[in-house]
Design an enzyme around this catalytic site. Structure first.
Site, short mmCIF file in Angstrom:
data_model
loop_
_atom_site.label_atom_id
_atom_site.label_comp_id
_atom_site.label_asym_id
_atom_site.label_seq_id
_atom_site.Cartn_x
_atom_site.Cartn_y
_atom_site.Cartn_z
N ASN A 70 -13.50 -18.00 -2.19
CA ASN A 70 -12.19 -17.45 -1.83
C ASN A 70 -12.03 -17.64 -0.32
OD1 ASN A 70 -9.98 -15.89 -1.22
ND2 ASN A 70 -10.69 -14.05 -2.26
N ARG B 232 -10.27 -19.70 -5.47
CA ARG B 232 -9.04 -18.92 -5.49
C ARG B 232 -8.02 -19.64 -4.62
NH1 ARG B 232 -7.17 -14.19 -1.73
NH2 ARG B 232 -5.26 -13.62 -2.82
N HIS C 128 -1.29 -11.82 -6.09
CA HIS C 128 -2.28 -10.94 -6.76
C HIS C 128 -2.33 -11.19 -8.27
CE1 HIS C 128 -1.58 -7.65 -3.47
NE2 HIS C 128 -2.59 -8.43 -3.13
N ARG D 159 2.67 -4.03 6.11
CA ARG D 159 3.90 -4.73 5.74
C ARG D 159 4.97 -3.72 5.31
NH1 ARG D 159 0.67 -8.36 1.82
NH2 ARG D 159 -0.43 -9.72 3.26
N GLU E 108 -11.54 -9.93 -9.46
CA GLU E 108 -10.90 -11.24 -9.44
C GLU E 108 -11.93 -12.36 -9.58
OE1 GLU E 108 -7.33 -11.11 -6.44
OE2 GLU E 108 -8.68 -9.46 -6.01
#
Ligand code: AMP
Length: 413
Positions: free
Chosen positions: A7, A90, A179, A240, A383
């Protein structure tokens, strides 16, 4: 089957080597601050974390260090790279090209490169890691697993923005989500825990970490999600802002003379929990400040929970109800306070949290009262495991295709 999962972030390379036969993680690690003076390698072979300072100028150097660690005499989890059956990468954006994970070839590399426009911080390092693998492990099958693929099932009404349509056709400006691998993992796992087929369930999956998103998974298919063209949209997050009136952006730019880059920086790095509380992007720290009576921290938590509640309501409406709401990631798995806040008052919708079960600290669990029509669940996301399983599935398909081709050849002979 042993799968190396990579990743790559803009200055990091996270990895795990998984043995799918036993489900064991043989080693997990993180190369951090790649290209900086303080680059380092943290890793854990199951006996606690070790940290070594290492010089890593780029992702190629980082992969070399990962490989050296895997092969370390006596202590490494493998003796030869031949023990690794395949590598899973990923990839943040597959744009509209990829609806599922795929074996990497030149065409796939080119398309991932084109999608760098949509994920400028993430796709280029993923590509660098793929090229480094090609060089250091030639012939090793590599699979790309896309964060966006799970959301390629969204109907146009969910992904088209009500702007002039040419922006979509000419520039591919649309909702892509993010995601996806995590939402896919917890949706499937929730179905397993409920003893049901995911194709029979309506699920609202909430990935609440530093980045946060919610998805509506209707009978196994994602039909909406909160993140958009970029991960800025939707929920309020650590730094954010999430969804705001788009006119706020141009108004602030006009008032303060900010460039698009400066405005982007404010919305991505200086807003959210950090911006409202003025204290931290870390929910734990904001919770502590709120407990100590800091009013802006209290407001930041209220806003954070309110955004989640609004989207849960939206997706409940969009699917005509829900069978379960699933929480995952740092906040979703750990903050009993935030779960309680965002679900407060939803009892008339058949969503009844069990306060005692909500205090349970770890593991996958159902935390709704037995009478709750909608199950409330907490499932730690994984993940890497999802990526490794995709790799295994693709390798099985490749093997099956080879066997079939051989049989056809034999028949023809
Ligand atoms: P992630 O990006 O999934 O690692 O999640 C990071 C976020 O999870 C941060 O905002 C942390 O403050 C939050 N978090 C982690 N542990 C806890 C906890 N025990 N209580 C509240 N928030 C937590």
């Amino acid at each position: 089957m042993k799968v190396l999962v990579l990743n790559a972030g803009s200055s990091s390379l996270k990895y795990q080597l998984l043995d799918l036969a036993t489900g064991a993680v043989l080693i997990r690690g993180l190369c951090e601050n790649i290209g900086m003076h303080d680059s380092a390698h943290r890793f854990d072979r199951g006996f606690g974390e070790l940290k070594r300072s290492e010089i890593m100028n780029d992702h190629h150097d980082a992969l070399q260090i990962v490989i050296n660690t895997l092969l370390e005499p006596d202590r490494g989890p493998i003796k030869s790279l031949d023990e690794i059956d395949a590598v899973g990468h990923r990839v943040v954006s597959g744009g509209e090209y990829f609806t599922e994970s795929t074996l990497i070839d030149d065409d796939v590399l080119e398309k991932i490169g084109i999608c760098s426009e949509l994920a400028p911080l993430h796709n280029p390092p993923a590509l660098a890691a793929m090229h480094a693998c090609l060089e250091m492990m030639p012939g090793k099958p590599e699979v790309a697993v896309f964060d966006t693929a799970f959301f390629q099932t969204l109907p146009p009404r969910a992904y088209v923005y009500p702007l002039p349509y040419e922006y979509y056709t000419d520039y591919k400006i649309r909702k892509y989500g993010a995601h996806g691998t995590s939402h896919r993992f917890i949706a499937r796992h929730a179905a397993k825990m409920l003893g049901a087929d995911v194709r029979d369930l309506r699920l609202i999956t909430c990935h609440l970490g530093n980045g946060a998103s919610i998805a509506a998974v209707d009978h196994g298919v994602a039909i909406d999600t909160t993140m958009g063209l970029t991960p800025l949209d939707g929920l309020m997050m650590g730094t954010r802002c999430g969804t705001i009136d788009p006119a706020v952006v141009t108004r602030i730019q006009t008032l303060l003379g900010y460039t698009p880059d400066q405005m982007n920086e404010i919305m991505n790095k200086k807003s959210g929990l950090l911006g409202v509380s003025g204290i931290s992007s870390d929910l734990r720290t904001v919770e502590e400040a709120a407990l100590a009576g800091n009013e802006r921290a209290v407001l930041a938590l209220e806003l954070y929970a309110y955004f989640i509640k609004r989207y849960i309501g939206q997706y409940f409406a969009v699917m005509g109800g829900a069978d379960a709401i699933v929480f995952t990631a740092g906040v979703g798995e750990n903050s009993e306070y935030m779960r309680a806040q965002c679900l407060a008052g939803l009892e008339p919708m058949g969503i009844v949290l069990d306060a005692r079960k909500n205090r349970i600290r770890s593991g996958e669990r159902i935390i709704s009262e037995d009478r709750s029509r909608v199950k409330i669940m907490v499932i730690p996301t994984n993940e890497e495991l999802m990526i490794a399983r995709d790799v295994e599935k693709i390798m099985d398909e490749v093997h099956q295709a080879e066997v079939t081709a051989e049989m056809v050849e034999e028949t023809l002979v």
